[in-house]
Design an enzyme around this catalytic site. Structure first.
Site: not given
Length: 311
Positions: A182, A232, A302
């Site tokens: 990420r 998420s 996130e």
């Protein structure tokens, strides 16, 4: 941009200078995020790739703050909205070119990942199946090295067409992007993704489509797709799963205002109905504190939190 008079003036100036571009004043960002949350952007625009280069040069010369977003699938926008100009690389910048002989795809930043994955499947190109259910754009996916079901962008990306900090368009090879979980170098270094080149492999159409269908079914079974969310909410802490930690801390269904830890998948925070960004931020803070209290592990967002007064 601090008062409505200058905002309106600048909006008029933009319309005069770029008559072919559609600018929106005080546009609610909840219309442009999958969370369906967020106050107004002072000015909102969805330019084509060719329009975005002169537009950004003008914004820089005018010293007006601006922000570039993709499909808004990983964003939490504050209730007070966003100062300056929000540029969405969306429908107007979504061309996809497939070279079947080379198993290559070039996609503009606004092209939806799911759409590119499905087009690849139609012509028998394999490698992008993991992305078939990710509700983001190519630009956003490159920016955060999006991934799911064992695959991530760095597995298929070969280069990125980038508008750099000097206003030049350049092609950057994937090894210069520092892609990890990420993360890409674009999070620290200014640059705007205009498009990406992907290298896939020849495969069997029916097998590729079967994999995509399998992933679709898993998403339906496990994820709260019937509520707005940003996917998420927290990154996976090393050695743990965020959803399991949240569940084990007794927070399944935990609610603040109209924001809720999904009862279906604790890794997702959902907007039950007209949740505010404040609801979500308070919930995220509570969840992090309770997980840390119980397991000594902090949860890192996130979801990207942007806009006025978010700190």
């Amino acid at each position: 941009m601090h008062n409505s008079f200058s905002k309106k003036d600048f909006y008029n100036e933009l319309q005069e200078r770029f008559p072919e571009v559609d600018f929106l004043l005080d546009e609610p960002m909840k219309k442009h995020t999958t969370f369906r949350i967020g106050g107004p952007a002072d000015i909102y625009v969805e330019p084509s790739v060719s329009q975005v280069v002169p537009l950004i040069a003008f914004l820089k010369d005018s010293e007006v703050p601006f922000m570039v977003i993709g499909n808004g699938s990983n964003l939490l926008v504050s209730d007070d909205g966003i100062e300056g100009v929000v540029i969405s690389m969306g429908k107007s910048s979504s061309e996809v070119i497939i070279d079947e002989a080379k198993c290559e795809i070039f996609a503009e930043a606004g092209a939806m990942l799911s759409s590119v994955a499905n087009r690849a499947a139609e012509v028998g190109l394999t490698g992008l199946e993991f992305a078939s259910g990710i509700p983001g754009s190519i630009g956003g996916a490159v920016y955060m090295n999006a991934g799911a079901y064992g695959g991530e962008m760095k597995d298929v990306l070969t280069s990125v067409k980038l508008l750099n900090a000097d206003g030049q368009v350049e092609e950057i090879p994937v090894d210069k992007l520092d892609l990890s979980y990420r993360h890409s170098v674009l999070m620290e270094k200014p640059g705007i993704v205009l498009g990406a080149k992907l290298q896939l492999a020849a495969g069997d159409v029916s097998e590729i489509k079967a994999t995509i269908e399998d992933i679709r079914q898993k998403r339906i079974e496990k994820q709260p797709l019937n509520f707005p969310s940003a996917g998420s909410t927290f990154k996976r802490p090393e050695g743990f799963f965020a959803g399991k930690l949240i569940d084990d801390a007794g927070l399944r269904g935990y609610t603040v205002g109209n924001a809720q830890v999904s009862e279906k998948h604790c890794g997702f925070v959902i907007n039950k109905s007209d949740a505010t960004a404040s609801d979500v931020l308070k919930l995220m803070k509570d969840v992090d504190e309770k997980v840390y209290e119980k397991f000594g592990v902090h949860l890192t967002p996130e979801v990207r939190i942007i806009g006025r007064n978010v700190n």
